[in-house]
Design a protein around this motif. Sequence first.
Motif, PDB file in Angstrom:
ATOM      1  N   PRO A 179      44.315 -28.921 -27.312  1.00 23.94           N
ATOM      2  CA  PRO A 179      44.612 -29.252 -28.521  1.00 23.94           C
ATOM      3  C   PRO A 179      44.093 -28.183 -29.711  1.00 23.94           C
ATOM      4  N   LEU A 180      43.320 -27.184 -29.268  1.00 23.50           N
ATOM      5  CA  LEU A 180      42.901 -26.279 -30.175  1.00 23.50           C
ATOM      6  C   LEU A 180      43.234 -24.907 -29.996  1.00 23.50           C
ATOM      7  N   PHE A 181      43.395 -24.641 -28.515  1.00 29.10           N
ATOM      8  CA  PHE A 181      43.563 -23.133 -28.337  1.00 29.10           C
ATOM      9  C   PHE A 181      45.027 -22.930 -28.030  1.00 29.10           C
ATOM     10  N   SER A 182      45.422 -21.727 -28.237  1.00 31.73           N
ATOM     11  CA  SER A 182      46.768 -21.172 -27.801  1.00 31.73           C
ATOM     12  C   SER A 182      46.551 -19.815 -27.088  1.00 31.73           C
ATOM     13  N   ARG A 183      47.268 -19.369 -26.547  1.00 35.09           N
ATOM     14  CA  ARG A 183      47.237 -18.039 -25.774  1.00 35.09           C
ATOM     15  C   ARG A 183      48.388 -17.202 -26.053  1.00 35.09           C
ATOM     16  N   LYS A 184      48.263 -15.630 -26.260  1.00 37.72           N
ATOM     17  CA  LYS A 184      49.198 -14.777 -26.246  1.00 37.72           C
ATOM     18  C   LYS A 184      48.522 -13.696 -25.429  1.00 37.72           C
ATOM     19  N   GLY A 185      49.142 -13.340 -24.244  1.00 39.47           N
ATOM     20  CA  GLY A 185      48.460 -12.126 -23.391  1.00 39.47           C
ATOM     21  C   GLY A 185      47.281 -12.865 -22.936  1.00 39.47           C
ATOM     22  N   ARG A 186      46.217 -11.709 -23.303  1.00 41.38           N
ATOM     23  CA  ARG A 186      44.697 -12.033 -22.841  1.00 41.38           C
ATOM     24  C   ARG A 186      44.113 -12.572 -24.146  1.00 41.38           C
ATOM     25  N   ASP A 187      44.698 -12.746 -25.474  1.00 43.39           N
ATOM     26  CA  ASP A 187      43.919 -12.896 -26.563  1.00 43.39           C
ATOM     27  C   ASP A 187      44.181 -14.602 -26.708  1.00 43.39           C
ATOM     28  N   VAL A 188      43.097 -15.303 -27.289  1.00 41.50           N
ATOM     29  CA  VAL A 188      43.093 -16.952 -27.276  1.00 41.50           C
ATOM     30  C   VAL A 188      43.143 -16.903 -28.879  1.00 41.50           C
ATOM     31  N   VAL A 190      36.735 -20.073 -25.217  1.00 45.07           N
ATOM     32  CA  VAL A 190      36.955 -20.567 -23.938  1.00 45.07           C
ATOM     33  C   VAL A 190      35.511 -20.530 -22.896  1.00 45.07           C
ATOM     34  N   THR A 191      34.471 -19.653 -23.463  1.00 44.82           N
ATOM     35  CA  THR A 191      33.197 -19.394 -22.860  1.00 44.82           C
ATOM     36  C   THR A 191      31.932 -20.290 -23.310  1.00 44.82           C
ATOM     37  N   GLY A 192      32.370 -20.971 -24.371  1.00 43.85           N
ATOM     38  CA  GLY A 192      31.255 -21.875 -25.023  1.00 43.85           C
ATOM     39  C   GLY A 192      31.272 -21.673 -26.513  1.00 43.85           C
ATOM     40  N   ARG A 193      30.498 -22.224 -27.155  1.00 43.98           N
ATOM     41  CA  ARG A 193      30.462 -22.440 -28.430  1.00 43.98           C
ATOM     42  C   ARG A 193      29.650 -21.174 -29.249  1.00 43.98           C
ATOM     43  N   VAL A 194      30.223 -20.776 -30.412  1.00 45.55           N
ATOM     44  CA  VAL A 194      29.495 -19.284 -30.895  1.00 45.55           C
ATOM     45  C   VAL A 194      29.452 -19.782 -32.545  1.00 45.55           C
ATOM     46  N   LYS A 195      28.544 -19.156 -33.098  1.00 45.97           N
ATOM     47  CA  LYS A 195      28.443 -18.949 -34.546  1.00 45.97           C
ATOM     48  C   LYS A 195      29.524 -17.996 -35.358  1.00 45.97           C
ATOM     49  N   VAL A 196      30.142 -18.382 -36.383  1.00 45.47           N
ATOM     50  CA  VAL A 196      31.046 -17.438 -36.881  1.00 45.47           C
ATOM     51  C   VAL A 196      30.739 -17.255 -38.369  1.00 45.47           C
TER      52      VAL A 196
END
Length: 310
Positions: free
Chosen positions: A204-213, A235-241
């Motif tokens: 529902p949130l992610f899409s992919r192009k090559g190795r980029d999310v 894809v490896t957990g939650r982070v602050k941005v």
Amino acid sequence: MQDLYKTLGVSKTASDAEIKAGYRKLAKQYHPDLNPDDKAIEQKFKEISQAYNILGDAKKKQQYDRGQIDATGQASNPFHGGYTHRGQPRGATAGGNGGFDFGNEMDIGDIFSDLFGARKRQTRTSPPQRKGSDVKYTCSVNFVEAAAGAIKRIDLADGKSLNITIPPGTEDKQVLRLKTKGLPGVGGGPNGDALIEVRIESHPLFSRKGRDVYLDLPISLTEALEGTTLTVPTVTGRVKVRIPPDSNTGTTLRLKGKGIDDIKGVNRGDQLIRLQVYLPDETDKELRDFIRNWAKTKNYDPRKHTGLFE
């Protein structure tokens, strides 16, 4: 007249073992079973067998060497001792088989059994080896499992279950091969393989192009103007941005190394966050009045900078 030594390809001083080896080699090459419907080969085989019939028998070989019998086994001198009144050398047996002697002193059948018997027995009793058939399966994984890697369990055709490893970075419809997990081979041949086609479920949130999310991140008007810090999923957990001030819809932030691993685990992609500025679901009069008054003093056209609508 035929020279029996030349027929077998050996010298006149050849030993019994050399004579036998010469015959084996030629018999295998010219045997009629290996050359069906070839009259010339059949005749050649008869000559080879006749030569060995004499040279392979110590007594007849001596008689041939002394000139007492010729290449056909017939008496060269009917008045010489050691012959019957019919001119046949003692011990020789006339009959079918082209005049060959298949007596106990030289068992040609043993040689043929040695040369061809094992092959014929195998043909009669053992089916040819053949690899078993491959079996195809499908395995569904979610987006994060395909990106980060996972262990999944599938049911095989034989009723057994098996854990399979989904490598990090697996792509949609990629096929994984499990050696010898297919159907059994035939005649002792190896088993086939299991071919696992991986189906990646949409996220529902992610899409992919090559190795980029890619992730579309909604932000408020205030967050876009003032800037802020938000917690976002990867894809490896939650982070602050950190969202910088004066951000706009379409502004893209890059998180290095937060994308998808390649299968070798060497090059990891990035996560790109595309900002989308959202107005409140319901705007009040105060906000609308403020925007109207602000617009009267500002030359603001969001389409102008694109150059596409002039």
